[in-house]
Design an enzyme around this catalytic site. Structure first.
Site, mmCIF file in Angstrom:
data_model
loop_
_atom_site.group_PDB
_atom_site.id
_atom_site.type_symbol
_atom_site.label_atom_id
_atom_site.label_comp_id
_atom_site.label_asym_id
_atom_site.label_seq_id
_atom_site.Cartn_x
_atom_site.Cartn_y
_atom_site.Cartn_z
ATOM 1 N N CYS A 168 3.193 4.619 13.746
ATOM 2 C CA CYS A 168 3.981 5.338 14.752
ATOM 3 C C CYS A 168 4.743 6.501 14.138
ATOM 4 C CB CYS A 168 4.960 4.384 15.438
ATOM 5 S SG CYS A 168 6.313 3.846 14.364
ATOM 6 N N ASN A 218 0.804 -1.233 0.000
ATOM 7 C CA ASN A 218 0.000 0.000 0.000
ATOM 8 C C ASN A 218 0.832 1.277 0.000
ATOM 9 O OD1 ASN A 218 -2.277 -1.663 0.180
ATOM 10 N ND2 ASN A 218 -2.187 -1.651 2.408
ATOM 11 N N ALA A 219 1.988 1.244 -0.632
ATOM 12 C CA ALA A 219 2.828 2.441 -0.689
ATOM 13 C C ALA A 219 2.562 3.252 -1.962
ATOM 14 C CB ALA A 219 4.304 2.049 -0.624
ATOM 15 N N GLY A 220 1.706 2.731 -2.833
ATOM 16 C CA GLY A 220 1.388 3.468 -4.046
ATOM 17 C C GLY A 220 2.228 3.065 -5.249
ATOM 18 N N ASP A 245 4.269 -4.585 -12.864
ATOM 19 C CA ASP A 245 3.729 -4.459 -11.512
ATOM 20 C C ASP A 245 3.781 -5.819 -10.820
ATOM 21 O OD1 ASP A 245 2.746 -2.985 -9.447
ATOM 22 O OD2 ASP A 245 0.681 -2.869 -10.174
ATOM 23 N N GLU A 246 3.694 -5.814 -9.506
ATOM 24 C CA GLU A 246 3.718 -7.065 -8.714
ATOM 25 C C GLU A 246 4.948 -7.905 -9.066
ATOM 26 O OE1 GLU A 246 1.183 -7.615 -6.406
ATOM 27 O OE2 GLU A 246 0.466 -5.644 -6.987
ATOM 28 N N ALA A 247 6.074 -7.228 -9.225
ATOM 29 C CA ALA A 247 7.300 -7.882 -9.703
ATOM 30 C C ALA A 247 7.862 -8.887 -8.701
ATOM 31 C CB ALA A 247 8.360 -6.834 -10.024
HETATM 32 ZN ZN LIG Z 1 6.029 1.623 13.869
#
Ligand SMILES: [Zn+2]
Length: 196
Positions: free
Chosen positions: A145, A12-14, A85-87
């Site tokens: 965090c 989910n980092a784009g 993608d999805e390498a």
């Molecule tokens: Zn953390």
């Protein structure tokens, strides 16, 4: 000189969004791009790359048996760039085929994938890409965090961390959370993550 690129990140980092932006830049200049996605990734329907922010493009798919060097070589017109993608789902042999395509066909190839699975182990495709790519690029995202998220946790429908299971899990209720290494370890050890 054509190069092999590996852009890696946690979940989910784009990654797909970045891939589609590159495709757009080429297409805007009327240059052909060849987009490939793993046949395992059918979250958004087969034969396309889609991003969570809503843009998508048609793509060819690869599975473990695909000869990528040949697939790229037989494209008409010859692509100015190949985007994958999805390498992480590539086999080591397929990454070697890509390296040959870069060097012999002189086509730049940009690959996007996860560095490690939810157990913290390198994917086979990512391991070979880390070894062979001319350029490595880290796509950054953040943990709850505030630290950089470099790991991915798999959770069940209720948010409990799943520390075990197959690398490929399709069609269940699992969800993935990108976290820093500290919170990944906490999740694996205690089955839950707390950011306070
Ligand atoms: Zn953390």
């Amino acid at each position: 000189m054509a190069k092999l690129y590996f852009s890696y990140a946690a979940m989910n980092a784009g990654k797909s969004t970045l891939l589609l932006q590159v495709a757009h830049n080429y297409l805007e200049r009327e240059m052909a791009v060849y987009i490939l996605n793993s046949a395992l990734d059918n979250r958004f329907g087969a034969r396309k790359v889609a991003s969570r922010i809503g843009i998508e493009k048609e793509a060819d798919t690869f599975d473990q048996e695909s000869n990528l060097r040949q697939m790229i070589d037989t494209q008409e017109p010859k692509p100015a760039c190949v985007l994958i993608d999805e390498a992480h789902w590539l086999t080591a042999e397929q990454v070697e085929q890509l390296a040959r395509a870069v060097d012999e066909l002189r086509i730049p190839i940009l690959t996007y994938g996860l560095r490690t699975d939810f157990k913290g182990e390198l994917f086979s495709g990512s391991e070979r890409l880390l070894a062979l790519a001319d350029e490595l690029r880290e796509i950054r995202t953040v943990c709850g965090c505030g630290r950089k998220a470099i790991m991915t946790l798999r959770t069940d429908g209720e948010g409990n961390v799943l520390a075990d299971g197959p690398q490929t899990q399709i069609g269940g209720n699992e969800a993935y959370v990108s976290v820093c290494r500290n919170h990944w370890q906490q999740g694996i050890d205690s089955g839950t993550v707390s950011y306070s």
